[in-house]
Design an enzyme around this catalytic site. Structure first.
Site, PDB file in Angstrom:
ATOM      1  N   CYS A  50       0.817  -1.205   0.000  1.00  0.00           N
ATOM      2  CA  CYS A  50       0.000   0.000   0.000  1.00  0.00           C
ATOM      3  C   CYS A  50       0.854   1.259   0.000  1.00  0.00           C
ATOM      4  CB  CYS A  50      -0.964  -0.006   1.165  1.00  0.00           C
ATOM      5  SG  CYS A  50      -0.330  -0.734   2.654  1.00  0.00           S
ATOM      6  N   HIS A  98      18.843   0.602  -2.444  1.00  0.00           N
ATOM      7  CA  HIS A  98      17.432   0.933  -2.249  1.00  0.00           C
ATOM      8  C   HIS A  98      16.645  -0.298  -1.791  1.00  0.00           C
ATOM      9  CE1 HIS A  98      13.753   3.241  -2.786  1.00  0.00           C
ATOM     10  NE2 HIS A  98      13.231   2.168  -3.348  1.00  0.00           N
ATOM     11  N   GLN A 115       6.322  -5.338   8.606  1.00  0.00           N
ATOM     12  CA  GLN A 115       5.539  -6.031   7.572  1.00  0.00           C
ATOM     13  C   GLN A 115       6.198  -6.048   6.200  1.00  0.00           C
ATOM     14  OE1 GLN A 115       2.485  -3.478   8.493  1.00  0.00           O
ATOM     15  NE2 GLN A 115       2.157  -4.533  10.408  1.00  0.00           N
ATOM     16  N   GLY A 190      -6.430  -9.796   5.644  1.00  0.00           N
ATOM     17  CA  GLY A 190      -5.004  -9.857   5.322  1.00  0.00           C
ATOM     18  C   GLY A 190      -4.144  -9.931   6.562  1.00  0.00           C
TER      19      GLY A 190
END
Lengths: 427, 281
Positions: A50, A98, A115, A190
Site C-alpha cells: 500500500c 534501495h 511487515q 489480510g
C-alpha cells in the site's frame, strides 16, 4: 548486465497515483512474465504494497533502462506522463542499496515496521513462480532477507517500531478515550488486518467481527479472537454496531459507501465511527470522512500520527544504514565477479575442447590401445591445460575486483579477444 | 477580611493556572497534580472569602454585578474541580485557572455598590435560588468548554494535523462525557433554581412569574438547554452539531447573566438590586 530499479513510494507519490499503479495481487505473475519478455530483460521482480510499487529488473548491458519504466506505467489507465514525475530510478549499486533499505524498513512510512519484509518475501515467491527470478535476483533477494534480518537483530530499529496498526490504536484512543468494551471490525482478512486486530484486542476491544469475501478465511482469522465471521454482504447490517472499522481488501471499488456509513451513523445515535482504510485502492468512499461523527484515515493520513516517535528511531536508523552500506559493497563484489564467470567458463570449455580433440587424435595416430598409457597421456594433457589457463583465469577473476566498470569490461574483452572466445549466454 | 481572601484567591488561581499550563508544555504528571492542588487551595480561599462577605453583609453576596461575577467564578471553579475528580481532564486546570482568575479580576475593578440589607435576601429560598442557578451556570460553562474543546479536537482529527495541540487535548470520548455530565447536572440545578425563585416570588410578590426581562431571558436560556439535552439524549446530537448548539446556548446564558441584568430595568437588574425589597414593580 545491469540492475535497474524503478518505483514510487509514499515519499514521492500521493495515494491516488499509487492506487493506479498497484496491480491486483493475482495479476502480478502475468505482469512479471510480460516484463521478462521485453527486449534485453533477463530477470524481473515486482513488489507492490500500500505504500510502494517497486520494479526491479536485470538487463543486458546494452538494453535501455527505460523499458522498465514503460512496463510499469503501461495499461494503468493513466498516461506515463502523469506517473513519471513521481517515479525514481536506481541502477546497480543504488538499486541494491534501495532494495536493502526498503526491506530493512528504513524507507517505510513507519521506520522499523516489520511487515515490509514479509511483503517482499511474498513478491519474491511470485517472481520465482513466474520464473522471472534467476541467478542474480535469487542471490540478491536472499541477501536482502539476510540484510533485513541483520538490521533487525543488530539495531534497535524494530524495538522502537510503531506499526501502522499501532498508530491506528493511538488515534482510536483520541476518539474513544479507552477501547474497553468497544467493537472492532476488520474487512478483508489480510496479514495487516490480523496485526491490527491483535493490537486492538490487546487494548481492550471486547467484540471482534471479521468480514471477508470468502467466509472460510474470515472464520479462520476470527477464531483466535473469539470473533464473528461475516460475508461482505452483511456489512450494512452490522456497521451500526461497530466502533472501529479497519479495511484492507484487495477490492478495486470501495466496499463501504457513503450511504452505508450514513445509515450506520443513524443507528449509532451520535456515537462516533472510526474508519481506518489501509487498502490501496481505498475501500471506504472518501466522502465518508466528512460526515459528522465519522473519522476516516487512509494509509497516508496515518503517517502524521507516527511522526512523534521518529526522533528515537533516528539513531537506530543510522546504525542500520551502515549495515546496509556494508552489505551493498559485498553484493556488488559478487555481482562483478559474476560478470567474469562466462569468460572463465568459456575459457575452460575451449581449453578442454582443444585438449580432448588433440588427445583423441594422438591416441589414434600412435595406435595406443593400452589403457594405462592412455590414462597417462590424459593426465599429462590435463595438467598442461590446467597450468596454462590458470594464470589467465586468475587475471579475469582479479579483474572483477577493485576496478572501475569500464576498466573491468575492457580487460574482460581483451581476454576474450586473446583467447578468441565468443560472447555467449552467461547463466 | 474578605478583601484579603479575595486577593489570595486570585493569586492562587493565577498560580494554579500557570502551573497547569506549564504541565501542558512539559507533560510532567507532578505539575498536573500540583496545579490542581493549588486550584483546590484557591477554591477553599474563595469559599472562605464568600462566606466572610456573607457574614459581613448579612446576606448572600450576589447583590451587584461585582459580587455576582465573583460568585459565578466560584461556581465555575467548583464545578470544574468536582467534575475533574471523575473525568480527570488534563487540560482542565490550564483552562479553569486563568478563566476564573480573569472573572475575579473583572469583579475586582467593578464598582462596589453597597447593597442594602433587606430581610427579603435573608430567606433560605433566595439563597437556594441564587446558589442553584449559579452552580447550574458553572456546570453549563463546563458544557460550553467541553463543546469548544470538542470542536478543536474534531477539527484536528479531520485536518489530520496531529501536532502538539492535538496530543494535549482530551479525547473526544472524554470531552463528550464532560459535556454530558455537566449538561445534565447543570440543567437540573438551573431548573431547581428557577423553581425556587418562582416559589419565592409567589411568597413575597404574590405571583410566580412577572415577565421581568431577566426572567424572560432565563426562560429562553432554559428552553435552549432543554432543547440541547433533548437532541443529545433522544436524537443523538453529540458531535459537531451538539457542540455548536452548546456554544450558542452558552452565549444566550452569558447574555442572560450580564445583558439582561444591565440593559433592562427590572427587579433582577443589578442596578435595582440594591433597592430590592418589594418596592419595585
Amino acid at each position: 548486465m545491469k540492475l535497474v530499479l524503478v518505483g514510487l513510494s509514499h515519499k514521492t507519490a500521493p495515494l491516488a497515483v499509487r492506487e493506479c499503479l498497484a496491480p491486483p495481487p493475482e495479476a502480478v505473475g502475468g505482469e512479471l512474465e510480460r516484463c521478462a519478455a521485453l527486449p534485453g530483460v533477463r530477470e524481473a521482480f515486482l513488489v507492490s504494497t500500500c505504500n510502494r510499487v517497486e520494479a526491479l529488473a536485470v538487463l543486458d548491458d546494452q538494453a535501455d533502462p527505460g523499458v522498465v519504466t514503460g512496463w510499469l506505467a503501461a495499461d494503468r489507465g493513466v498516461g506515463p506522463d502523469q506517473i513519471e514525475p513521481h517515479l525514481y530510478a536506481h541502477q546497480d549499486l543504488d538499486a541494491v542499496r534501495h532494495l536493502y533499505r526498503v526491506a530493512s524498513s528504513l524507507d517505510s512510512l513507519v521506520v522499523g515496521e516489520p511487515q515490509i519484509l514479509g511483503q517482499i518475501k511474498e513478491a519474491y515467491r511470485a517472481a520465482t513462480e513466474a520464473g522471472t527470478s534467476r541467478a542474480v535476483l535469487n542471490r540478491l533477494l536472499h541477501k536482502t532477507f539476510q540484510v533485513a534480518k541483520r538490521v533487525r537483530s543488530e539495531t534497535n530499529i524494530g524495538g522502537a517500531a510503531v506499526s501502522i496498526s499501532f498508530a491506528a490504536v493511538e488515534l482510536a484512543k483520541k476518539i474513544f478515550d479507552s477501547l474497553e468494551g468497544l467493537t472492532a471490525m476488520v474487512v478483508g482478512a489480510g496479514e495487516m488486518a490480523e496485526l491490527a486486530l491483535e493490537h486492538l484486542v490487546g487494548q481492550g476491544v471486547s467484540r471482534v467481527l471479521v468480514a471477508n469475501r470468502t467466509l472460510d478465511r474470515a472464520v479462520e482469522l476470527a477464531r483466535p479472537f473469539g470473533g464473528e465471521a461475516l460475508e461482505l454482504g452483511e456489512l450494512p447490517r452490522v456497521l451500526g454496531s461497530v466502533d472501529i472499522v479497519i479495511t484492507s481488501t484487495g477490492a478495486m471499488l470501495p466496499v463501504i459507501s457513503l450511504e452505508m456509513a450514513r445509515q450506520a451513523l443513524k443507528k449509532r445515535r451520535g456515537r462516533p465511527l472510526f474508519f481506518i482504510d489501509i487498502a490501496v485502492p481505498r475501500d471506504v468512499a472518501q466522502e465518508v470522512g466528512e460526515l459528522d461523527g465519522c473519522y476516516l484515515y487512509d494509509i497516508d493520513d496515518l503517517s502524521s500520527v507516527v511522526e512523534a516517535g521518529k526522533a528515537s528511531r533516528a539513531e537506530a536508523a543510522e546504525e542500520a544504514e551502515r549495515i546496509v552500506a556494508e552489505e551493498v559493497v559485498k553484493f556488488m563484489a559478487w555481482l562483478k565477479g559474476l560478470e567474469a564467470v562466462p569468460t572463465i567458463s568459456a575459457l575452460s570449455v575451449k581449453a578442454e575442447h582443444i585438449r580432448t580433440a588433440e588427445l583423441n587424435r594422438t591416441l589414434k595416430d600412435l595406435g595406443i590401445s593400452d589403457p594405462e598409457q592412455a590414462a597417462a597421456l590424459d593426465r599429462l594433457t590435463q595438467a598442461l591445460v590446467k597450468k596454462l589457463i590458470h594464470d589467465p583465469i586468475m587475471f579475469v577473476k582479479h579483474a572483477s575486483h577493485d576496478k572501475s566498470d569500464d576498466t573491468r569490461r575492457e580487460q574482460l574483452a581483451l581476454v576474450r579477444r586473446i583467447f578468441n572466445i565468443e560472447e555467449n549466454g552467461q547463466d | 477580611m474578605s478583601t484579603v481572601l479575595h486577593w489570595a484567591t486570585l493569586i492562587a488561581y493565577v498560580a494554579g493556572g500557570l502551573v497547569s499550563i506549564a504541565y501542558l508544555g512539559k507533560q510532567r504528571a507532578g505539575l498536573y497534580r500540583m496545579g490542581l492542588a493549588v486550584l483546590w487551595v484557591g477554591f477553599g480561599l474563595h469559599s472562605a472569602a464568600l462566606a466572610a462577605a456573607w457574614a459581613q453583609d448579612g446576606m448572600l453576596p450576589a447583590a451587584n454585578l461585582r459580587q455576582s461575577l465573583d460568585l459565578f467564578s466560584w461556581a465555575i471553579m467548583g464545578a470544574a474541580l468536582v467534575v475533574n475528580l471523575r473525568l480527570d481532564l488534563k487540560i482542565m486546570g490550564a483552562v479553569a485557572g486563568p478563566l476564573c482568575a480573569l472573572m475575579l479580576l473583572a469583579a475586582s475593578v467593578l464598582p462596589k455598590v453597597q447593597g442594602v440589607t433587606s430581610p427579603a435576601f435573608k430567606s433560605l429560598w433566595i439563597v437556594a435560588h441564587v446558589l442553584a442557578i449559579m452552580a447550574g451556570y458553572g456546570l453549563l460553562a463546563l458544557t460550553f468548554l467541553g463543546g469548544v474543546l470538542y470542536l478543536l479536537q474534531d477539527h484536528a482529527l479531520r485536518a489530520k494535523k496531529l501536532g502538539p495541540v492535538f496530543q494535549r487535548l482530551p479525547s473526544l470520548g472524554r470531552l463528550d462525557s464532560l459535556s454530558h455530565t455537566s449538561l445534565v447536572a447543570g440543567f437540573l440545578l438551573m431548573t431547581i433554581g428557577l423553581i425556587t425563585g418562582a416559589v419565592y416570588a409567589q411568597m413575597t410578590l404574590g405571583s410566580y412569574w412577572r415577565w421581568d426581562p431577566k426572567e424572560v431571558w432565563a426562560l429562553i436560556t432554559w428552553l435552549l438547554y432543554a432543547a440541547l439535552l433533548h437532541t443529545r439524549l433522544v436524537q443523538g446530537w453529540r458531535g459537531r452539531r451538539g457542540a455548536w448548539l452548546a456554544l450558542a446556548a452558552f452565549a444566550v446564558l452569558v447574555f442572560t447573566f450580564l445583558g439582561a441584568g444591565l440593559l433592562f430595568p427590572g427587579y433582577h437588574s443589578f442596578a435595582s438590586l440594591a433597592g430590592f425589597g418589594g418596592a419595585t414593580p
